[in-house]
Motif scaffolding. Structure first.
Motif, PDB file in Angstrom:
ATOM      1  N   ALA A  90       6.204   0.540  -6.047  1.00 50.03           N
ATOM      2  CA  ALA A  90       6.309  -0.434  -5.823  1.00 50.03           C
ATOM      3  C   ALA A  90       6.136  -1.551  -7.202  1.00 50.03           C
ATOM      4  O   ALA A  90       6.718  -2.521  -7.300  1.00 50.03           O
ATOM      5  CB  ALA A  90       5.153  -1.290  -5.004  1.00 50.03           C
ATOM      6  N   THR A 288       1.314   5.528   5.425  1.00 51.95           N
ATOM      7  CA  THR A 288      -0.138   5.797   4.802  1.00 51.95           C
ATOM      8  C   THR A 288      -0.896   4.593   4.950  1.00 51.95           C
ATOM      9  O   THR A 288      -0.631   3.894   5.824  1.00 51.95           O
ATOM     10  CB  THR A 288       0.074   5.816   2.954  1.00 51.95           C
ATOM     11  OG1 THR A 288       0.693   4.517   2.814  1.00 51.95           O
ATOM     12  CG2 THR A 288       1.037   6.920   2.855  1.00 51.95           C
ATOM     13  N   SER A 289      -2.226   4.498   4.341  1.00 54.57           N
ATOM     14  CA  SER A 289      -3.108   3.338   4.565  1.00 54.57           C
ATOM     15  C   SER A 289      -2.599   2.079   4.329  1.00 54.57           C
ATOM     16  O   SER A 289      -2.947   0.996   4.539  1.00 54.57           O
ATOM     17  CB  SER A 289      -4.347   3.711   3.846  1.00 54.57           C
ATOM     18  OG  SER A 289      -4.198   3.773   2.608  1.00 54.57           O
ATOM     19  N   GLU A 290      -1.393   2.044   3.383  1.00 60.64           N
ATOM     20  CA  GLU A 290      -0.757   0.800   2.993  1.00 60.64           C
ATOM     21  C   GLU A 290      -0.374  -0.076   4.056  1.00 60.64           C
ATOM     22  O   GLU A 290      -0.348  -1.173   4.190  1.00 60.64           O
ATOM     23  CB  GLU A 290       0.481   1.095   2.028  1.00 60.64           C
ATOM     24  CG  GLU A 290       0.158   1.358   0.704  1.00 60.64           C
ATOM     25  CD  GLU A 290       1.557   1.647  -0.069  1.00 60.64           C
ATOM     26  OE1 GLU A 290       1.726   0.658  -1.220  1.00 60.64           O
ATOM     27  OE2 GLU A 290       2.366   2.505   0.217  1.00 60.64           O
ATOM     28  N   VAL A 291       0.223   0.630   5.150  1.00 60.85           N
ATOM     29  CA  VAL A 291       0.769   0.034   6.266  1.00 60.85           C
ATOM     30  C   VAL A 291      -0.348  -0.919   7.151  1.00 60.85           C
ATOM     31  O   VAL A 291      -0.344  -1.861   7.643  1.00 60.85           O
ATOM     32  CB  VAL A 291       1.336   0.766   7.261  1.00 60.85           C
ATOM     33  CG1 VAL A 291       1.973   0.267   8.695  1.00 60.85           C
ATOM     34  CG2 VAL A 291       2.495   1.646   6.537  1.00 60.85           C
ATOM     35  N   THR A 292      -1.602   0.038   7.353  1.00 56.27           N
ATOM     36  CA  THR A 292      -2.583  -0.633   8.007  1.00 56.27           C
ATOM     37  C   THR A 292      -3.818  -1.642   7.102  1.00 56.27           C
ATOM     38  O   THR A 292      -4.324  -2.089   7.561  1.00 56.27           O
ATOM     39  CB  THR A 292      -3.698   0.613   8.679  1.00 56.27           C
ATOM     40  OG1 THR A 292      -3.987   1.188   7.445  1.00 56.27           O
ATOM     41  CG2 THR A 292      -2.793   1.340   9.311  1.00 56.27           C
ATOM     42  N   GLU A 293      -3.422  -1.476   5.754  1.00 55.45           N
ATOM     43  CA  GLU A 293      -4.227  -2.468   4.842  1.00 55.45           C
ATOM     44  C   GLU A 293      -3.352  -3.307   4.137  1.00 55.45           C
ATOM     45  O   GLU A 293      -3.438  -3.544   2.929  1.00 55.45           O
ATOM     46  CB  GLU A 293      -4.931  -1.355   3.832  1.00 55.45           C
ATOM     47  CG  GLU A 293      -5.971  -0.528   4.631  1.00 55.45           C
ATOM     48  CD  GLU A 293      -6.692   0.439   3.735  1.00 55.45           C
ATOM     49  OE1 GLU A 293      -6.347   0.300   2.496  1.00 55.45           O
ATOM     50  OE2 GLU A 293      -7.576   1.163   4.138  1.00 55.45           O
ATOM     51  N   LEU A 294      -2.557  -3.984   4.674  1.00 55.87           N
ATOM     52  CA  LEU A 294      -1.263  -4.776   4.187  1.00 55.87           C
ATOM     53  C   LEU A 294      -2.255  -5.939   3.379  1.00 55.87           C
ATOM     54  O   LEU A 294      -3.131  -6.517   3.839  1.00 55.87           O
ATOM     55  CB  LEU A 294      -0.476  -5.333   4.893  1.00 55.87           C
ATOM     56  CG  LEU A 294       0.687  -4.513   5.679  1.00 55.87           C
ATOM     57  CD1 LEU A 294       1.340  -5.086   6.891  1.00 55.87           C
ATOM     58  CD2 LEU A 294       1.486  -3.958   4.731  1.00 55.87           C
ATOM     59  N   TYR A 335       7.457  -7.051   4.075  1.00 56.88           N
ATOM     60  CA  TYR A 335       6.435  -7.690   4.834  1.00 56.88           C
ATOM     61  C   TYR A 335       6.197  -8.986   4.335  1.00 56.88           C
ATOM     62  O   TYR A 335       6.311  -9.171   3.219  1.00 56.88           O
ATOM     63  CB  TYR A 335       5.192  -6.953   4.633  1.00 56.88           C
ATOM     64  CG  TYR A 335       5.094  -5.338   5.413  1.00 56.88           C
ATOM     65  CD1 TYR A 335       4.751  -5.359   6.844  1.00 56.88           C
ATOM     66  CD2 TYR A 335       5.577  -4.314   5.033  1.00 56.88           C
ATOM     67  CE1 TYR A 335       4.684  -4.153   7.466  1.00 56.88           C
ATOM     68  CE2 TYR A 335       5.538  -2.938   5.458  1.00 56.88           C
ATOM     69  CZ  TYR A 335       5.018  -3.226   7.014  1.00 56.88           C
ATOM     70  OH  TYR A 335       5.223  -1.851   7.430  1.00 56.88           O
ATOM     71  N   PHE A 353       5.686  -8.590   0.040  1.00 54.49           N
ATOM     72  CA  PHE A 353       5.207  -7.409  -0.121  1.00 54.49           C
ATOM     73  C   PHE A 353       6.203  -6.213   0.225  1.00 54.49           C
ATOM     74  O   PHE A 353       6.656  -6.486   1.480  1.00 54.49           O
ATOM     75  CB  PHE A 353       3.799  -7.180   0.444  1.00 54.49           C
ATOM     76  CG  PHE A 353       3.140  -5.787   0.203  1.00 54.49           C
ATOM     77  CD1 PHE A 353       2.417  -5.562  -0.857  1.00 54.49           C
ATOM     78  CD2 PHE A 353       3.004  -4.872   1.272  1.00 54.49           C
ATOM     79  CE1 PHE A 353       1.798  -4.309  -0.923  1.00 54.49           C
ATOM     80  CE2 PHE A 353       2.290  -3.754   1.068  1.00 54.49           C
ATOM     81  CZ  PHE A 353       1.703  -3.559  -0.141  1.00 54.49           C
ATOM     82  N   ILE A 355       7.076  -1.776   0.788  1.00 54.16           N
ATOM     83  CA  ILE A 355       6.374  -0.363   0.825  1.00 54.16           C
ATOM     84  C   ILE A 355       7.496   0.701   0.655  1.00 54.16           C
ATOM     85  O   ILE A 355       8.264   0.411   1.402  1.00 54.16           O
ATOM     86  CB  ILE A 355       5.628  -0.034   2.160  1.00 54.16           C
ATOM     87  CG1 ILE A 355       4.241  -0.773   2.219  1.00 54.16           C
ATOM     88  CG2 ILE A 355       5.256   1.412   2.310  1.00 54.16           C
ATOM     89  CD1 ILE A 355       3.703  -0.580   3.497  1.00 54.16           C
ATOM     90  N   GLN A 357       9.226   4.110   0.889  1.00 58.80           N
ATOM     91  CA  GLN A 357       8.954   5.423   1.381  1.00 58.80           C
ATOM     92  C   GLN A 357      10.299   6.415   0.970  1.00 58.80           C
ATOM     93  O   GLN A 357      11.619   6.125   1.136  1.00 58.80           O
ATOM     94  CB  GLN A 357       9.007   5.469   2.978  1.00 58.80           C
ATOM     95  CG  GLN A 357       7.630   4.899   3.610  1.00 58.80           C
ATOM     96  CD  GLN A 357       7.723   5.301   5.064  1.00 58.80           C
ATOM     97  OE1 GLN A 357       8.639   5.386   5.771  1.00 58.80           O
ATOM     98  NE2 GLN A 357       6.623   5.457   5.828  1.00 58.80           N
TER      99      GLN A 357
END
Length: 366
Positions: A90, A288-294, A335, A353, A355, A357
């Motif tokens: 990123a 990863t946790s990035e998706v759930t912790e935006l 996002y 933001f 992410i 992959q």
């Protein structure tokens, strides 16, 4: 009761962009490569890579106003095309959102008309009825009208409007807004990919006419090379009771996620963009946790939601005329602020933001 799946629009590379379009015909179009187009009264972006501190190249520009909102709306995605920054994640990518009120755009046109005595063409008939001059629009929805004909914007359907997506970014160190009727002036050092327009199709309509034979061929090749039985693995997932052996297999290989990705894009392998505002992204690898912790919106604090993603087919289409530029990725998930907030009279784009992959098997997309 099952949730209703959000519609998905697919972006495909279209005709090359010739010359330097200006005005509404420039910033109401979506494209890959080239230079970012600026909305009226909004500064042009000049992002730099956090790793090498060199200017970033425009990857895509997307014009995507939201239904019920009084704003024109642009999203720009930039990346560093230098090989040494390819693994920077990123830190070598930037996403920006720009907006301007429909009324502001008309005022700019009227001012230009008074200055040069020419007849100004209304880009969007009835724009005065879109809303008040408030700081933010009421809760936005994906617009149902995207189109190329600037004189008939209100009558466009969603699919045709996405064909006009254009992207523009701004960051600290932005350039001043371009004068009315003039395009942005970029320093010679800014890298550029060859520009092409992006056309749009509805995924549901497209899949009715395309065979899945090629996808099956790719999967067979992958299975032979990796020694993995994909169909058996998926059947296990449907009947699994969560035993440790199965969990270890999934965690080790990630094949299930990859298989689903390949199967979904098989109907339209040339797609370079998937747009689904507030929809679900198509993951290439296990999220990863990035998706759930935006991170929340840095301006209003609202949560961020998925809006679109860049697809593997885009990699081979990002070419430069005389420089050795390239970008490698599997998929880029974008996002944005759920409220699509915009401070009153703001002239600088807002950073959003993304992410990244990585492609687990680059050979499948070459």
């Amino acid at each position: 009761m099952a949730a209703v799946r959000k519609p998905v629009l697919l972006g495909l590379r279209d005709a090359a962009v010739h010359g330097r379009p200006t005005g509404p015909s420039a910033w109401t179009a979506s494209k890959l490569g080239g230079v970012p187009d600026a909305l009226p009264a909004v500064a042009a972006p000049r992002p730099v890579c956090e790793l090498c501190r060199q200017p970033l190249a425009l990857v895509v520009q997307v014009y995507c106003p939201l239904e019920g909102s009084p704003f024109h709306r642009l999203l720009h995605v930039f990346a560093c095309p230098r090989p040494e920054c390819g693994s920077g994640g990123a830190r070598s990518w930037k996403v920006f959102r720009s907006q301007c009120l429909q009324m502001r755009e008309k005022e700019t046109q009227n001012a230009q008309k008074q200055e040069n005595g020419l007849t100004a063409e209304d880009w969007c008939p009835g724009a005065d009825d879109w809303g008040s001059d408030s700081e933010e629009a009421s809760p936005p929805q994906p617009i149902s009208d995207f189109g190329n004909d600037s004189s008939n914007a209100r009558d466009r359907d969603w699919t045709s409007q996405l064909q006009d997506l254009r992207l523009q970014d701004t960051v600290p160190g932005v350039a001043p807004p371009a004068p009315p009727g003039e395009g942005p002036v970029l320093p010679p050092a800014v890298p550029q990919f060859l520009p092409y327009y992006i056309c749009v199709v509805d995924e549901d309509d497209y899949t009715d006419f395309v065979s899945l034979d090629h996808a099956q061929s790719l999967l067979r090749e992958y299975q032979q090379r990796e020694g993995v039985d994909m169909e058996h693995l998926l059947s296990q997932s449907l009947s699994s009771d969560g035993d440790e052996k199965y969990e270890k297999t999934i965690i080790k290989s990630g094949d299930k996620m990859f298989y689903k990705f390949m199967k979904r894009i098989a109907a339209c392998q040339e797609q370079i963009l998937r747009y689904s505002w507030s929809g679900e992204p198509l993951f290439l690898t296990c999220p990863t946790s990035e998706v759930t912790e935006l991170p929340a919106c840095s301006h209003c604090g609202a949560r961020r939601i998925f809006e679109f993603q860049l697809m593997p087919a885009l990699v081979s289409m990002l070419k430069s005329a005389n420089l050795d530029l390239s970008v490698e990725f599997g998929t880029i998930l974008i996002y944005t602020c759920e409220k699509s907030c915009w401070p009153q009279n703001d002239q600088a784009p807002m950073e959003e933001f993304c992410i990244i992959q990585e492609d687990p098997d680059e050979l499948l997309f070459k």
